[in-house]
Scaffold this motif. Sequence first.
Motif, PDB file in Angstrom:
ATOM      1  N   GLU A 132      43.706   7.204  -7.369  1.00 35.57           N
ATOM      2  CA  GLU A 132      42.359   6.653  -7.143  1.00 35.57           C
ATOM      3  C   GLU A 132      42.129   5.408  -7.998  1.00 35.57           C
ATOM      4  O   GLU A 132      41.538   4.426  -7.545  1.00 35.57           O
ATOM      5  CB  GLU A 132      41.286   7.715  -7.416  1.00 35.57           C
ATOM      6  CG  GLU A 132      41.236   8.815  -6.362  1.00 35.57           C
ATOM      7  CD  GLU A 132      41.217   8.289  -4.917  1.00 35.57           C
ATOM      8  OE1 GLU A 132      40.429   7.380  -4.625  1.00 35.57           O
ATOM      9  OE2 GLU A 132      42.024   8.770  -4.103  1.00 35.57           O
ATOM     10  N   TYR A 133      42.602   5.472  -9.210  1.00 36.16           N
ATOM     11  CA  TYR A 133      42.417   4.345 -10.124  1.00 36.16           C
ATOM     12  C   TYR A 133      43.288   3.152  -9.671  1.00 36.16           C
ATOM     13  O   TYR A 133      42.841   1.992  -9.685  1.00 36.16           O
ATOM     14  CB  TYR A 133      42.767   4.780 -11.547  1.00 36.16           C
ATOM     15  CG  TYR A 133      42.089   4.000 -12.651  1.00 36.16           C
ATOM     16  CD1 TYR A 133      41.376   2.834 -12.398  1.00 36.16           C
ATOM     17  CD2 TYR A 133      42.164   4.439 -13.969  1.00 36.16           C
ATOM     18  CE1 TYR A 133      40.773   2.124 -13.422  1.00 36.16           C
ATOM     19  CE2 TYR A 133      41.564   3.740 -15.004  1.00 36.16           C
ATOM     20  CZ  TYR A 133      40.874   2.584 -14.729  1.00 36.16           C
ATOM     21  OH  TYR A 133      40.294   1.887 -15.744  1.00 36.16           O
ATOM     22  N   LYS A 135      44.151   2.504  -6.628  1.00 36.25           N
ATOM     23  CA  LYS A 135      43.488   1.966  -5.429  1.00 36.25           C
ATOM     24  C   LYS A 135      42.290   1.098  -5.812  1.00 36.25           C
ATOM     25  O   LYS A 135      42.055   0.041  -5.223  1.00 36.25           O
ATOM     26  CB  LYS A 135      43.039   3.118  -4.521  1.00 36.25           C
ATOM     27  CG  LYS A 135      44.200   3.799  -3.824  1.00 36.25           C
ATOM     28  CD  LYS A 135      43.809   5.101  -3.160  1.00 36.25           C
ATOM     29  CE  LYS A 135      42.949   4.885  -1.930  1.00 36.25           C
ATOM     30  NZ  LYS A 135      42.939   6.102  -1.068  1.00 36.25           N
ATOM     31  N   TRP A 136      41.583   1.552  -6.808  1.00 35.84           N
ATOM     32  CA  TRP A 136      40.406   0.813  -7.271  1.00 35.84           C
ATOM     33  C   TRP A 136      40.818  -0.561  -7.823  1.00 35.84           C
ATOM     34  O   TRP A 136      40.208  -1.580  -7.491  1.00 35.84           O
ATOM     35  CB  TRP A 136      39.686   1.634  -8.356  1.00 35.84           C
ATOM     36  CG  TRP A 136      38.396   1.044  -8.810  1.00 35.84           C
ATOM     37  CD1 TRP A 136      37.168   1.220  -8.248  1.00 35.84           C
ATOM     38  CD2 TRP A 136      38.207   0.162  -9.932  1.00 35.84           C
ATOM     39  NE1 TRP A 136      36.223   0.494  -8.952  1.00 35.84           N
ATOM     40  CE2 TRP A 136      36.828  -0.157  -9.982  1.00 35.84           C
ATOM     41  CE3 TRP A 136      39.064  -0.388 -10.892  1.00 35.84           C
ATOM     42  CZ2 TRP A 136      36.293  -1.003 -10.958  1.00 35.84           C
ATOM     43  CZ3 TRP A 136      38.513  -1.235 -11.856  1.00 35.84           C
ATOM     44  CH2 TRP A 136      37.155  -1.532 -11.888  1.00 35.84           C
ATOM     45  N   LYS A 140      39.895  -4.252  -6.077  1.00 35.35           N
ATOM     46  CA  LYS A 140      39.201  -5.272  -6.875  1.00 35.35           C
ATOM     47  C   LYS A 140      39.968  -6.597  -6.824  1.00 35.35           C
ATOM     48  O   LYS A 140      39.382  -7.655  -6.579  1.00 35.35           O
ATOM     49  CB  LYS A 140      39.078  -4.760  -8.320  1.00 35.35           C
ATOM     50  CG  LYS A 140      38.293  -5.656  -9.253  1.00 35.35           C
ATOM     51  CD  LYS A 140      38.011  -4.880 -10.550  1.00 35.35           C
ATOM     52  CE  LYS A 140      37.741  -5.794 -11.727  1.00 35.35           C
ATOM     53  NZ  LYS A 140      36.615  -6.699 -11.532  1.00 35.35           N
TER      54      LYS A 140
END
Length: 158
Positions: A132-133, A135-136, A140
């Motif tokens: 998830e991180y 992907k974040w 960005k």
Amino acid sequence: MKVASFTIDHDRLERGIFVSRRDSVGNEVVTTFDIRIKKPNTEPCMDTAAIHTLEHLMAVYLRGNDRWADRTIYVGPMGCRTGMYVIFKGDLNSEDIVDVMKDTFKYIMDFEGEIPATTSKECGNYLDHNLEYAKWECAKFYNEILMDIKKENLNYPD
Ligand SMILES: [Zn+2]
């Protein structure tokens, strides 16, 4: 010893896609790219687990890409955790890889399912992943830089 990447002014370096170096190997040229995802010394660097996952997914995407698989020599994280190094076969410019980097980051930000090669047999620290991180961070960089990439995101500061 003079190391080219240490001579860049990191205080003026933006996020983006930069040619770190070109090297001749026999009759071929290989181009090392600095894929700079975080602005150095200005914002927090990437989380270790996030950049580790990004490394796995970036390598999987590029090595499976019809056009780039054969040219992909190496993908790896920077020790400072502000970006990735990617080495491609060929005498290339930043502009040459904008499209494939867009595709790569899009692939990662939309990725669902199990992160590839995350068994203890395949990875040196298989528990240290964060999809998830990763992907974040990719979303960005994709939205803020790759979508509308500018000169200062393609060339090192003079
Ligand atoms: Zn790993």
